[in-house]
Design an enzyme around this catalytic site. Structure first.
Site, PDB file in Angstrom:
ATOM      1  N   LYS A 244       0.862  -1.185   0.000  1.00 41.78           N
ATOM      2  CA  LYS A 244       0.000   0.000   0.000  1.00 41.78           C
ATOM      3  C   LYS A 244       0.899   1.236   0.000  1.00 41.78           C
ATOM      4  CE  LYS A 244      -1.441   2.877   2.620  1.00 41.78           C
ATOM      5  NZ  LYS A 244      -1.286   4.026   1.703  1.00 41.78           N
TER       6      LYS A 244
ATOM      7  N   GLU B 252       9.936   1.548  10.505  1.00 39.64           N
ATOM      8  CA  GLU B 252      10.918   2.614  10.262  1.00 39.64           C
ATOM      9  C   GLU B 252      10.175   3.923  10.456  1.00 39.64           C
ATOM     10  OE1 GLU B 252      13.977   2.127   9.955  1.00 39.64           O
ATOM     11  OE2 GLU B 252      14.109   0.038   9.310  1.00 39.64           O
TER      12      GLU B 252
ATOM     13  N   CYS C 293      13.704  10.921   6.889  1.00 43.50           N
ATOM     14  CA  CYS C 293      13.756  10.671   8.340  1.00 43.50           C
ATOM     15  C   CYS C 293      15.187  10.753   8.833  1.00 43.50           C
ATOM     16  CB  CYS C 293      13.121   9.330   8.676  1.00 43.50           C
ATOM     17  SG  CYS C 293      13.766   7.993   7.687  1.00 43.50           S
TER      18      CYS C 293
ATOM     19  N   GLU D 297      10.091  17.031  13.786  1.00 45.64           N
ATOM     20  CA  GLU D 297      10.792  16.772  12.531  1.00 45.64           C
ATOM     21  C   GLU D 297      10.477  17.917  11.570  1.00 45.64           C
ATOM     22  OE1 GLU D 297      11.530  12.564  10.547  1.00 45.64           O
ATOM     23  OE2 GLU D 297       9.530  12.713  11.341  1.00 45.64           O
TER      24      GLU D 297
HETATM   25  P1  ADP Z   1       3.539  11.199   6.367  1.00 45.57           P
HETATM   26  O1  ADP Z   1       3.042  12.084   7.468  1.00 45.57           O
HETATM   27  O2  ADP Z   1       4.955  11.379   6.045  1.00 45.57           O
HETATM   28  O3  ADP Z   1       2.646  11.156   5.163  1.00 45.57           O
HETATM   29  P2  ADP Z   1       2.328   8.829   7.372  1.00 45.57           P
HETATM   30  O4  ADP Z   1       2.809   8.015   8.518  1.00 45.57           O
HETATM   31  O5  ADP Z   1       1.052   9.577   7.534  1.00 45.57           O
HETATM   32  O6  ADP Z   1       3.531   9.766   6.996  1.00 45.57           O
HETATM   33  O7  ADP Z   1       2.170   7.933   6.083  1.00 45.57           O
HETATM   34  C1  ADP Z   1       3.012   6.853   5.768  1.00 45.57           C
HETATM   35  C2  ADP Z   1       2.176   5.754   5.129  1.00 45.57           C
HETATM   36  O8  ADP Z   1       1.216   5.305   6.082  1.00 45.57           O
HETATM   37  C3  ADP Z   1       1.384   6.196   3.914  1.00 45.57           C
HETATM   38  O9  ADP Z   1       1.336   5.117   2.993  1.00 45.57           O
HETATM   39  C4  ADP Z   1       0.004   6.467   4.482  1.00 45.57           C
HETATM   40  O10 ADP Z   1      -1.034   6.337   3.531  1.00 45.57           O
HETATM   41  C5  ADP Z   1      -0.083   5.367   5.514  1.00 45.57           C
HETATM   42  N1  ADP Z   1      -1.040   5.616   6.594  1.00 45.57           N
HETATM   43  C6  ADP Z   1      -1.384   6.807   7.169  1.00 45.57           C
HETATM   44  N2  ADP Z   1      -2.288   6.612   8.140  1.00 45.57           N
HETATM   45  C7  ADP Z   1      -2.540   5.277   8.196  1.00 45.57           C
HETATM   46  C8  ADP Z   1      -3.359   4.443   9.004  1.00 45.57           C
HETATM   47  N3  ADP Z   1      -4.138   4.935   9.970  1.00 45.57           N
HETATM   48  N4  ADP Z   1      -3.346   3.109   8.777  1.00 45.57           N
HETATM   49  C9  ADP Z   1      -2.559   2.584   7.820  1.00 45.57           C
HETATM   50  N5  ADP Z   1      -1.746   3.315   7.035  1.00 45.57           N
HETATM   51  C10 ADP Z   1      -1.727   4.639   7.214  1.00 45.57           C
END
Ligand code: ADP
Length: 494
Positions: A189, A265, A299, A396
């Site tokens: 995903k 990570e 990161c 960050e």
């Molecule tokens: P950023 O803030 O850098 O976008 P995120 O942690 O929000 O980092 O996103 C990293 C990945 O996690 C993306 O693929 C995002 O779609 C996914 N993601 C964000 N929220 C959720 C969630 N609640 N459950 C599963 N995946 C998520």
């Protein structure tokens, strides 16, 4: 059509040659509801194209395909898995120009950086093609002498891989590579901002001979809704996630319900320590890499600069000169060095952090704002006299802002560097060998850049301690994250 680097703004013909549907069971399919979501070009704010927007039922179908493929894939000869990865390595390098432009368009980084990422991603496939045929176990007699113990390494099973937008190709390759090598099937995903690179990567793996169902890709704007039932359902046996600490914690809790193995990570808040005996040229070159790689959207990005007060002025002045000289422009243009940030919210956050630091007494030596015009650009910025209470010391930054504080005592600066919930990477600049090792050992981090601004390499273990994560990617240990060790114990009868 082959990519060119001319300044053209209609990229539709270019993006349309890449897949934009879901990959489930070896077929490119629309989402069940036929929904699509836009992919934005952060350099212009315009929509590049649309991709399928999966609903939760599509996630379940993708996992079912991975589960169905798992048994045969685990039985596939390691040499075959290795050769698929090696073929994908060759294809990535053969398509480097197109893949780099695709990444630049959806993510914003310059073409030079995007080419570097294609090579970096390809190296994960080469490394894990070599690891696929080196999985081993053991055969021993237990100390009491009454049993034989065989230990074999088996694939952990179907995996869920969740990747971020900042390194859309490399983060996928870093997870897909070891999963393929270990004999796992998977659902990927990708981040909704950068789905095109992941879909293009999947197409290359299929071209390289990956059987149907081993890799399934679901692009979606409904991440949590789609992945939570998969993690709780019991069929996913492993989650590999790269993203924010906040989301990582949510996912860790979800993984608890079916005891899913995890590699996480997460975020960082890297200290960059310049001691009085540092070679300043080396430190400055490294500062430019550690700060400006990916516009600071990494990161591993240097977040807090601690410079000894004896060398702080020349370091800051020269850093400001180098940062001001960078060319801020759409990444596909010749000579572009600093592309846009990923979206308006990211740029607003960087601007807010800079304003907060200035309101607490920081001085702007370079940059300090966004240029006129479309896109989410932010000028490379250097701040001095940053107060420790400024929000950008504890958050960050994820943008092109170097925030400099000074110090005069080794123990104090190490304590400051460690005073964060994160522990991904630290950068240390000194020519004194004792200090180099003492400080490297005392930093609570998973990685140290010693007189170096870049630590990542597919052949070495990448990962953090504390809230920066769990597990390691790459290196000799990278494949272990996708293997379970199974004991066969039998009594010795003579
Ligand atoms: P950023 O803030 O850098 O976008 P995120 O942690 O929000 O980092 O996103 C990293 C990945 O996690 C993306 O693929 C995002 O779609 C996914 N993601 C964000 N929220 C959720 C969630 N609640 N459950 C599963 N995946 C998520």
């Amino acid at each position: 059509m082959t990519a060119t680097t001319d300044q053209f703004t209609d990229f539709s013909g270019f993006t349309e040659q890449f897949p934009r549907n879901l990959l489930i069971g070896g077929e490119w399919v629309e989402g069940g509801a036929g929904a699509t979501m836009p992919v934005e070009n952060p350099a212009t704010g315009e929509t590049l194209t649309v991709v399928a927007d999966a609903e939760p039922a599509d996630g379940a179908r993708a996992l079912a395909a991975a589960v169905a493929a798992q048994r045969d894939w685990a039985r596939t000869a390691p040499r075959k898995r290795s050769e698929i990865l090696r073929a994908a390595y060759d294809l990535l390098l053969a398509r480097i120009e197109d893949l780099a432009l695709l990444m630049t368009l959806e993510m914003g980084k310059s073409l030079d950086e995007a080419r570097g990422e294609v090579r970096y991603a390809a190296e994960f496939f080469r490394w894990f093609s070599e690891e696929a045929v080196r999985i081993d176990g053991g055969y021993t007699r237990v100390p009491a002498g009454d049993k034989r113990a065989l230990v074999l390494a088996a694939p952990v099973g179907p995996c869920l891989l969740i990747t971020p937008w900042n390194f859309p190709l490399a983060m996928g390759a870093r997870k897909i590579g070891p999963a393929i090598a270990a004999g796992c099937t998977m659902v990927l995903k990708p981040a909704p901002q950068t789905p095109l690179s992941s879909l293009a990567l999947a197409a290359i793996l299929i071209e390289a001979g990956l059987p149907a169902g081993v890799l399934n890709v679901v692009t979606t704007s409904r991440a949590g809704e789609l992945t939570e039932p998969l993690l709780r359902g019991g069929e996913v046996r492993k989650l590999s996630f790269t993203g924010s600490t906040a989301v990582g914690k949510i996912l860790l809790a979800q993984c608890g319900s079916a005891v899913v193995r995890t590699s996480m990570e997460l975020g960082g808040n890297a200290p960059f320590l310049v001691f009085s005996d540092a070679d300043l040229d080396v430190a400055l070159d490294a500062a430019m890499q550690a700060k400006m790689r990916n516009m600071g959207e990494a990161c591993t990005s240097a977040n807090r600069f601690y410079v000894h007060e004896g060398v702080a002025a020349p370091f800051a002045e020269e850093l400001a000169r180098r940062m001001s000289a960078l060319r801020v422009a759409p990444g596909w243009l010749e000579g572009a060095q600093v592309g846009p940030l990923i979206d308006g919210a990211s740029r607003d956050k960087v601007q807010r952090l800079v304003r907060d630091a200035v309101s607490r007494g920081a001085t702007v030596l370079a940059g300090g704002g966004a240029p006129e015009g479309p896109g989410y650009f932010y000028r490379p910025t250097v701040l001095i006299d940053v107060a420790a209470a400024s929000e950008l010391c504890s958050a960050e930054i994820f943008g092109p802002v170097a925030a400099i504080q000074t110090f005069n005592d080794d123990d104090d600066v190490v304590a400051l560097a460690n005073n964060t919930p994160w522990g991904l990477v630290g950068y240390v600049f000194t020519q004194d060998v004792d200090r180099a090792f003492n400080v490297s050992e005392d930093l609570n981090v998973g990685m140290v850049g010693l007189n170096s601004g870049i630590v990542s390499d597919p052949a070495t273990p990448f990962g953090g301690v504390k809230e920066s994560g769990l597990g390691r990617e790459g290196g000799r240990v990278g494949i272990d994250e996708f293997l379970d060790y199974k004991l066969i114990s039998m009594p010795i009868r003579r």
